[in-house]
Design a protein around this motif. Structure first.
Motif, short mmCIF file in Angstrom:
data_model
loop_
_atom_site.label_atom_id
_atom_site.label_comp_id
_atom_site.label_asym_id
_atom_site.label_seq_id
_atom_site.Cartn_x
_atom_site.Cartn_y
_atom_site.Cartn_z
N LEU A 1 0.83 -1.20 0.00
CA LEU A 1 0.00 0.00 0.00
C LEU A 1 0.87 1.25 0.00
CD1 LEU A 1 -2.63 -1.26 2.56
CD2 LEU A 1 -3.11 -0.64 0.18
N ILE A 2 1.91 1.26 0.81
CA ILE A 2 2.79 2.42 0.88
C ILE A 2 3.58 2.57 -0.42
CG2 ILE A 2 4.71 3.48 2.13
CD1 ILE A 2 1.91 3.30 3.61
N ARG A 3 4.04 1.44 -0.99
CA ARG A 3 4.77 1.52 -2.26
C ARG A 3 3.89 2.10 -3.35
NH1 ARG A 3 6.34 -3.98 -1.08
NH2 ARG A 3 5.13 -4.61 -2.90
N LEU A 4 2.62 1.69 -3.39
CA LEU A 4 1.71 2.23 -4.40
C LEU A 4 1.49 3.73 -4.18
CD1 LEU A 4 -0.08 1.71 -6.86
CD2 LEU A 4 -1.94 1.13 -5.28
N ALA A 5 1.31 4.14 -2.94
CA ALA A 5 1.15 5.58 -2.64
C ALA A 5 2.38 6.36 -3.10
CB ALA A 5 0.90 5.79 -1.15
N GLN A 6 3.56 5.80 -2.90
CA GLN A 6 4.80 6.46 -3.32
C GLN A 6 4.86 6.57 -4.84
OE1 GLN A 6 7.53 3.82 -1.31
NE2 GLN A 6 7.68 5.15 0.49
N ALA B 1 -6.73 11.83 -3.32
CA ALA B 1 -6.58 12.48 -2.02
C ALA B 1 -5.17 12.45 -1.43
CB ALA B 1 -7.56 11.83 -1.02
N GLY B 2 -4.23 11.74 -2.05
CA GLY B 2 -2.88 11.68 -1.49
C GLY B 2 -2.78 10.67 -0.35
N HIS B 3 -1.69 10.74 0.38
CA HIS B 3 -1.43 9.82 1.49
C HIS B 3 -0.69 10.54 2.60
CE1 HIS B 3 -0.04 6.42 3.84
NE2 HIS B 3 1.21 6.77 3.63
N ASP B 4 -1.08 10.29 3.83
CA ASP B 4 -0.38 10.79 5.01
C ASP B 4 -0.40 9.69 6.05
OD1 ASP B 4 0.65 12.00 7.24
OD2 ASP B 4 -0.84 13.60 7.34
N GLY B 5 0.73 9.03 6.22
CA GLY B 5 0.82 7.93 7.18
C GLY B 5 1.24 8.35 8.57
N SER B 6 1.31 9.66 8.83
CA SER B 6 1.79 10.12 10.13
C SER B 6 0.69 10.21 11.18
CB SER B 6 2.47 11.49 9.98
OG SER B 6 1.52 12.47 9.61
N VAL B 7 -0.57 10.08 10.76
CA VAL B 7 -1.71 10.22 11.67
C VAL B 7 -2.68 9.08 11.38
CG1 VAL B 7 -3.59 11.76 12.38
CG2 VAL B 7 -1.42 12.73 11.63
N HIS B 8 -3.39 8.64 12.40
CA HIS B 8 -4.39 7.58 12.22
C HIS B 8 -5.57 8.09 11.38
CE1 HIS B 8 -2.68 4.54 14.81
NE2 HIS B 8 -2.39 5.50 15.68
N LEU B 9 -6.15 7.19 10.61
CA LEU B 9 -7.27 7.52 9.73
C LEU B 9 -8.43 8.15 10.50
CD1 LEU B 9 -8.64 7.48 6.95
CD2 LEU B 9 -9.35 5.13 7.46
N GLY B 10 -8.78 7.60 11.64
CA GLY B 10 -9.89 8.15 12.42
C GLY B 10 -9.63 9.60 12.81
N THR B 11 -8.42 9.93 13.19
CA THR B 11 -8.04 11.30 13.52
C THR B 11 -8.15 12.19 12.29
OG1 THR B 11 -6.54 10.45 15.22
CG2 THR B 11 -6.20 12.73 14.51
N GLN B 12 -7.73 11.66 11.14
CA GLN B 12 -7.83 12.43 9.89
C GLN B 12 -9.28 12.71 9.52
OE1 GLN B 12 -5.58 9.56 7.71
NE2 GLN B 12 -3.70 10.79 7.76
N LEU B 13 -10.16 11.73 9.72
CA LEU B 13 -11.59 11.94 9.45
C LEU B 13 -12.14 13.05 10.33
CD1 LEU B 13 -12.66 8.19 9.13
CD2 LEU B 13 -12.63 9.88 7.27
#
Length: 178
Positions: free
Chosen positions: A15-20, A91-103
């Motif tokens: 998943l991260i490789r695809l986002a990159q 929408a891009g990707h940000d792995g530094s924060v949990h999805l629930g927090t992002q929502l």
């Protein structure tokens, strides 16, 4: 794109490789290690339920560049990865924060989060782009390590999917109550 939650010694997940791959810009004309603008646009417009030939080509190229082998996939697996690639391009990707927090940061309503987390099958696949467009309009990129796992496990491995849903809900409600 950030991904600080990944152990730097471990290889990145598919998943991260695809986002990159989707986020990477070509360094020069004819750069074969990156998607071109047309391929990225095709992924952003991709309809996972009815992709057009050029969108399938862009998806296949992105998957190959990410080292994901789709050789023996069933159509349903292609559809899941198409939904993921579409969302990443949108929408891009940000792995530094949990999805629930992002929502919560994107001010996604509790009712919409509930619909997302309780939906299954076609209803679930319809909720994803709606939530992603809302997040993108509010400049909040989702954590694809978490959302991708949810897409890949929903209706396939309900035990893992439910654990992922509970994690999203826990972080969402923690963020909206603080």
């Amino acid at each position: 794109m950030t991904d600080t939650d990944v152990d730097s010694t471990a290889p990145p997940s598919p998943l991260i490789r695809l986002a990159q791959v989707i986020a990477r810009r070509a360094h020069f004309r004819g750069d074969n290690t990156a998607l071109d603008n047309g391929e990225r646009a095709a992924l952003a417009r991709l309809d996972p339920d009815a992709p057009r030939p050029h969108q399938i080509g862009a998806l296949a190229r992105a998957l190959v560049l990410a080292g994901i082998s789709p050789d023996d996939w069933q159509p349903e697996t292609w559809q899941r990865w198409a939904l993921i690639a579409h969302g990443m391009a949108l929408a891009g990707h940000d792995g530094s924060v949990h999805l629930g927090t992002q929502l919560a940061r994107a001010h996604v309503s509790e009712s919409r989060v509930t619909r997302l987390l309780t939906a299954r099958g076609d209803a679930f696949r319809q909720q994803i782009p709606r939530v992603l467009r809302l997040m993108a309009s509010r400049s909040v990129a989702p954590n694809w390590k978490e959302l991708g796992k949810l897409i890949l496990t929903t209706d396939r491995d309900e035990e893992r999917a439910e654990a992922q849903r509970l994690s999203v809900a826990r972080h969402y409600y923690s963020a909206v109550t603080h």
